[in-house]
Design an enzyme around this catalytic site. Structure first.
Site, PDB file in Angstrom:
ATOM      1  N   HIS A   1     -47.838 -28.536 -19.422  1.00 48.77           N
ATOM      2  CA  HIS A   1     -46.639 -29.378 -19.298  1.00 48.77           C
ATOM      3  C   HIS A   1     -46.163 -30.022 -20.604  1.00 48.77           C
ATOM      4  O   HIS A   1     -45.129 -30.673 -20.633  1.00 48.77           O
ATOM      5  CB  HIS A   1     -46.895 -30.508 -18.291  1.00 48.77           C
TER       6      HIS A   1
ATOM      7  N   ARG B   1     -44.636 -31.415 -24.019  1.00 44.55           N
ATOM      8  CA  ARG B   1     -43.360 -31.261 -24.745  1.00 44.55           C
ATOM      9  C   ARG B   1     -43.490 -30.320 -25.933  1.00 44.55           C
ATOM     10  O   ARG B   1     -42.587 -29.550 -26.233  1.00 44.55           O
ATOM     11  CB  ARG B   1     -42.919 -32.622 -25.281  1.00 44.55           C
TER      12      ARG B   1
HETATM   13  C1  UD1 Z   1     -45.085 -37.329 -19.029  1.00 44.57           C
HETATM   14  C2  UD1 Z   1     -45.607 -38.019 -20.298  1.00 44.57           C
HETATM   15  C3  UD1 Z   1     -46.789 -37.225 -20.841  1.00 44.57           C
HETATM   16  C4  UD1 Z   1     -47.855 -37.018 -19.760  1.00 44.57           C
HETATM   17  C5  UD1 Z   1     -47.221 -36.374 -18.540  1.00 44.57           C
HETATM   18  C6  UD1 Z   1     -48.224 -36.286 -17.413  1.00 44.57           C
HETATM   19  C7  UD1 Z   1     -44.039 -39.185 -21.819  1.00 44.57           C
HETATM   20  C8  UD1 Z   1     -43.035 -39.042 -22.877  1.00 44.57           C
HETATM   21  N1  UD1 Z   1     -44.556 -38.029 -21.324  1.00 44.57           N
HETATM   22  O1  UD1 Z   1     -44.582 -36.052 -19.402  1.00 44.57           O
HETATM   23  O2  UD1 Z   1     -47.378 -37.934 -21.928  1.00 44.57           O
HETATM   24  O3  UD1 Z   1     -48.871 -36.190 -20.273  1.00 44.57           O
HETATM   25  O4  UD1 Z   1     -46.128 -37.192 -18.079  1.00 44.57           O
HETATM   26  O5  UD1 Z   1     -47.808 -35.334 -16.454  1.00 44.57           O
HETATM   27  O6  UD1 Z   1     -44.351 -40.282 -21.426  1.00 44.57           O
HETATM   28  N2  UD1 Z   1     -40.272 -34.762 -12.848  1.00 44.57           N
HETATM   29  C9  UD1 Z   1     -39.977 -34.688 -11.515  1.00 44.57           C
HETATM   30  N3  UD1 Z   1     -40.831 -35.289 -10.626  1.00 44.57           N
HETATM   31  C10 UD1 Z   1     -41.932 -35.961 -11.014  1.00 44.57           C
HETATM   32  C11 UD1 Z   1     -42.233 -36.020 -12.380  1.00 44.57           C
HETATM   33  C12 UD1 Z   1     -41.387 -35.420 -13.289  1.00 44.57           C
HETATM   34  O7  UD1 Z   1     -38.990 -34.095 -11.117  1.00 44.57           O
HETATM   35  O8  UD1 Z   1     -42.663 -36.486 -10.154  1.00 44.57           O
HETATM   36  C13 UD1 Z   1     -39.340 -34.130 -13.819  1.00 44.57           C
HETATM   37  C14 UD1 Z   1     -38.058 -34.972 -13.985  1.00 44.57           C
HETATM   38  O9  UD1 Z   1     -36.963 -34.114 -14.182  1.00 44.57           O
HETATM   39  C15 UD1 Z   1     -38.338 -35.761 -15.271  1.00 44.57           C
HETATM   40  C16 UD1 Z   1     -39.106 -34.718 -16.061  1.00 44.57           C
HETATM   41  O10 UD1 Z   1     -39.948 -34.055 -15.109  1.00 44.57           O
HETATM   42  O11 UD1 Z   1     -37.185 -36.213 -15.920  1.00 44.57           O
HETATM   43  C17 UD1 Z   1     -39.897 -35.209 -17.223  1.00 44.57           C
HETATM   44  O12 UD1 Z   1     -40.709 -36.321 -16.887  1.00 44.57           O
HETATM   45  P1  UD1 Z   1     -41.314 -37.231 -18.097  1.00 44.57           P
HETATM   46  O13 UD1 Z   1     -42.186 -38.297 -17.492  1.00 44.57           O
HETATM   47  O14 UD1 Z   1     -40.219 -37.698 -18.993  1.00 44.57           O
HETATM   48  O15 UD1 Z   1     -42.170 -36.223 -18.940  1.00 44.57           O
HETATM   49  P2  UD1 Z   1     -43.422 -35.330 -18.592  1.00 44.57           P
HETATM   50  O16 UD1 Z   1     -43.238 -34.036 -19.305  1.00 44.57           O
HETATM   51  O17 UD1 Z   1     -43.669 -35.336 -17.142  1.00 44.57           O
HETATM   52  N1  UDP Z   2     -53.960 -32.937 -11.646  1.00 39.03           N
HETATM   53  C1  UDP Z   2     -53.804 -32.974 -10.253  1.00 39.03           C
HETATM   54  N2  UDP Z   2     -53.040 -32.014  -9.649  1.00 39.03           N
HETATM   55  C2  UDP Z   2     -52.429 -31.023 -10.337  1.00 39.03           C
HETATM   56  C3  UDP Z   2     -52.587 -30.991 -11.761  1.00 39.03           C
HETATM   57  C4  UDP Z   2     -53.341 -31.963 -12.376  1.00 39.03           C
HETATM   58  O1  UDP Z   2     -54.372 -33.851  -9.595  1.00 39.03           O
HETATM   59  O2  UDP Z   2     -51.775 -30.189  -9.717  1.00 39.03           O
HETATM   60  C5  UDP Z   2     -54.723 -34.022 -12.312  1.00 39.03           C
HETATM   61  C6  UDP Z   2     -55.849 -33.578 -13.218  1.00 39.03           C
HETATM   62  O3  UDP Z   2     -57.072 -33.494 -12.526  1.00 39.03           O
HETATM   63  C7  UDP Z   2     -55.874 -34.687 -14.275  1.00 39.03           C
HETATM   64  C8  UDP Z   2     -54.442 -35.156 -14.335  1.00 39.03           C
HETATM   65  O4  UDP Z   2     -53.811 -34.704 -13.145  1.00 39.03           O
HETATM   66  O5  UDP Z   2     -56.691 -35.781 -13.881  1.00 39.03           O
HETATM   67  C9  UDP Z   2     -53.751 -34.634 -15.558  1.00 39.03           C
HETATM   68  O6  UDP Z   2     -52.385 -34.855 -15.469  1.00 39.03           O
HETATM   69  P1  UDP Z   2     -51.366 -34.173 -16.470  1.00 39.03           P
HETATM   70  O7  UDP Z   2     -51.909 -32.885 -16.939  1.00 39.03           O
HETATM   71  O8  UDP Z   2     -50.043 -34.206 -15.792  1.00 39.03           O
HETATM   72  O9  UDP Z   2     -51.272 -35.229 -17.665  1.00 39.03           O
HETATM   73  P2  UDP Z   2     -52.116 -35.477 -19.005  1.00 39.03           P
HETATM   74  O10 UDP Z   2     -53.539 -35.681 -18.633  1.00 39.03           O
HETATM   75  O11 UDP Z   2     -51.905 -34.301 -19.908  1.00 39.03           O
HETATM   76  O12 UDP Z   2     -51.478 -36.697 -19.585  1.00 39.03           O
END
Ligand code: UD1
Ligand code: UDP
Length: 377
Positions: A211, A213
Site C-alpha cells: 500500500h 505511497r
Molecule cells: C495511510 C498512512 C500510512 C499507513 C497506512 C496504513 C499517511 C500519509 N499514510 O496510508 O502511513 O501505513 O495508512 O494502511 O498517513 N481508503 C478508503 N477506505 C479506508 C481507507 C482508505 O477508501 O478505510 C482510501 C481513500 O480513498 C483514502 C485513500 O485510501 O483517501 C488513502 O488513505 P490515506 O490514509 O491518505 O493513505 P494510506 O495510503 O491509506
Molecule cells: N492487516 C489486517 N488485515 C489486512 C491487512 C493487514 O489486519 O487485510 C494488519 C496487519 O496484521 C498489520 C497491520 O494491518 O498489523 C498493517 O497495516 P498496514 O499494512 O495497512 O499499515 P502499516 O503497518 O504499513 O502502517
C-alpha cells in the site's frame, strides 16, 4: 503501585488508520483497566472502513470521531483539516496527556495540535528511522516531527532508543517498551479465526500486502507482475492478497491480477482472519510496517518490498529480507525460499525482536509515573 490523588488523569488516545487501532488497542485496554486513568478514544477516521473494521475487532468505540476521510485524499487538505479539528477537540476535552502511535498524518497532527495547546504528547513506537526523509514518504518526516514534539517516547527496541538519543532526546524521556503490535498479535493468535476465503489446502500459501505511497505507479505494477510470475514458476502455490482500498493501489492490482488462476484477491481482512492467514502462510510478501514486525514473531519468512526499512532488527537477524518493489528480486528470492529447504529454514527460525507482548503494560506504567499517579517501580 501507589495511587496519588483522586482526580483521574485523562489520556486522549488518537487513532486514524488500521495499524494505529491494532497497535493502540492494547494500550487503550490497559488504560481502561488502570484505576487512576480516564481513557478517551479519538478517531480521526483518516481511514474509514479499515478503521471501523479494526475498532469492531478489538471491541472498541470512539468517544470522538472527526470523520475526515475523503476519497483519494491529498496530504495538504488532510493535514490542514486535522490540525483545526484536533485543536477544537483538545480545547473541549482538556486531556492531561495525548497519545498516538506511529508515523501517519494523524500522528504528526496530533503531536502538533497537542504542542500548540501545551499538552504533553506521548509517542508510541518512537524512534524508528530509515534516515531518508524521502522514503518512506511522508512517514519518515511524520515520525521525526512528532518525535521532536513529544514529552514521552515509547521506543519499541534499543535501536529505536539509540536513534532518539542521537537526535538529542533526553534519556529520561525514553522508555524501551517493545512494540504493542506483539501484544495484539499474541492475543489474536490464541484464537483460530477462519480466513473466510476459499483456499486450496493442498497448495502452499503466499500472503501479499502492499500500500505504500513510495510504490505508487510502476513499483506496484512490478509487484503485481512478480506475484503472477511466482505462480507460473511454482505450480503448487496459491496467493492470498487482501487489497488495500487506496485508489492508487486497488485498480492496478485488480487490472493485472483479477482472474489469474490461484491468485485470490479479497477485501481487507479483519485482524483475526489476517493473523490466521499469516499463520497458514509459507511466505509473506509485504511493504507494510506492521506485517514486517508480526511475520518474524510467527516464524514466517518475510520479503520486504521496499528499498529501505526503519525496522532493521529482523533484517539483521536474517528473518526478513529487503527485496525492493522490484520484479526480478521478488521472483528470485521468493523462488529460492520456495525451492530450497535450507534457505527457507534459515529464515523461518522464529524471532521476535519487536517485543514480548508486555509493551502496553510498560507504557501505562510510564504514563502513570510521568503524571505522578504511580510511584516509580
Ligand atoms: C495511510 C498512512 C500510512 C499507513 C497506512 C496504513 C499517511 C500519509 N499514510 O496510508 O502511513 O501505513 O495508512 O494502511 O498517513 N481508503 C478508503 N477506505 C479506508 C481507507 C482508505 O477508501 O478505510 C482510501 C481513500 O480513498 C483514502 C485513500 O485510501 O483517501 C488513502 O488513505 P490515506 O490514509 O491518505 O493513505 P494510506 O495510503 O491509506
Ligand atoms: N492487516 C489486517 N488485515 C489486512 C491487512 C493487514 O489486519 O487485510 C494488519 C496487519 O496484521 C498489520 C497491520 O494491518 O498489523 C498493517 O497495516 P498496514 O499494512 O495497512 O499499515 P502499516 O503497518 O504499513 O502502517
Amino acid at each position: 503501585m501507589k495511587e496519588d490523588g483522586n482526580i483521574p488523569t485523562t489520556v486522549l488516545c488518537c487513532v486514524g488508520t488500521r495499524p494505529e487501532v491494532i497497535k493502540m488497542a492494547p494500550v487503550i485496554r490497559a488504560l481502561q483497566a488502570a484505576p487512576w486513568a480516564r481513557c478517551r478514544v479519538l478517531a480521526t477516521a483518516q481511514h474509514r472502513h479499515l478503521l471501523d473494521q479494526m475498532l469492531e475487532f478489538f471491541g472498541l468505540s470512539a468517544d470522538i470521531d472527526l470523520n475526515v476521510m475523503t476519497a483519494n485524499q491529498r496530504l495538504p487538505e488532510l493535514t490542514a483539516q486535522l490540525i483545526v479539528r484536533l485543536d477544537r477537540t483538545l480545547a473541549e476535552e482538556k486531556p492531561d496527556i495525548v497519545l498516538a502511535q506511529g508515523d501517519t498524518t494523524t500522528v504528526f497532527t496530533a503531536a502538533l495540535a497537542a504542542f500548540y495547546r501545551r499538552i504533553p504528547f506521548g509517542h508510541v513506537e518512537a524512534g524508528l528511522r530509515s534516515h531518508n526523509l524521502a522514503s518512506p514518504f511522508p512517514e519518515e518526516a511524520n515520525r521525526l516531527l512528532a518525535g521532536h514534539l513529544s514529552a514521552l517516547h515509547f521506543a519499541p527496541t534499543p535501536k529505536a532508543r539509540a536513534n532518539l538519543l542521537r537526535e538529542g532526546i533526553a534519556d529520561e524521556r525514553i522508555h524501551v517498551t517493545g512494540n504493542t503490535v506483539i501484544d495484539a498479535l499474541l492475543t489474536a493468535a490464541e484464537t483460530s479465526t477462519p480466513i473466510g476465503v476459499p483456499l486450496d489446502p493442498s497448495r502452499r500459501l503466499i500472503l501479499v500486502t502492499a500500500h505504500r505511497r513510495d510504490s505508487f505507479g510502476e513499483p506496484i505494477r512490478q509487484v503485481c507482475t512478480a506475484v503472477r510470475e511466482i505462480c507460473v514458476r511454482h505450480p503448487d502455490v496459491q496467493v492470498l492478497w487482501p487489497v488495500h482500498p487506496n485508489p492508487q493501489v486497488r485498480p492496478v492490482v485488480e487490472s493485472i491480477l483479477n482472474g489469474v488462476p490461484h491468485i485470490h484477491l479479497c477485501e481487507p481482512l479483519s485482524y483475526g482472519p489476517f493473523v490466521t492467514a499469516m499463520k497458514q502462510a509459507t511466505l509473506i510478501l509485504t511493504d507494510s510496517g506492521g506485517v514486517q514486525e508480526e511475520a518474524p514473531a510467527l516464524g514466517k519468512p518475510v520479503l520486504v518490498m521496499r528499498n529501505e526499512s526503519e525496522r532493521p532488527e529482523a533484517i539483521e537477524a536474517g528473518v526478513a529480507m529487503l527485496v525492493g518493489p522490484n520484479h526480478d528480486r521478488i521472483v528470485t528470492e521468493a523462488g529460492r525460499l520456495l525451492s530450497d529447504p535450507v534457505a527457507y529454514a534459515r529464515m523461518a527460525r522464529g524471532a521476535s525482536p519487536y517485543g514480548d507482548g508486555r509493551a502496553a503494560e510498560r507504557i501505562v506504567q510510564a504514563i502513570g509515573e510521568f503524571t505522578g499517579k504511580i510511584s516509580k517501580s
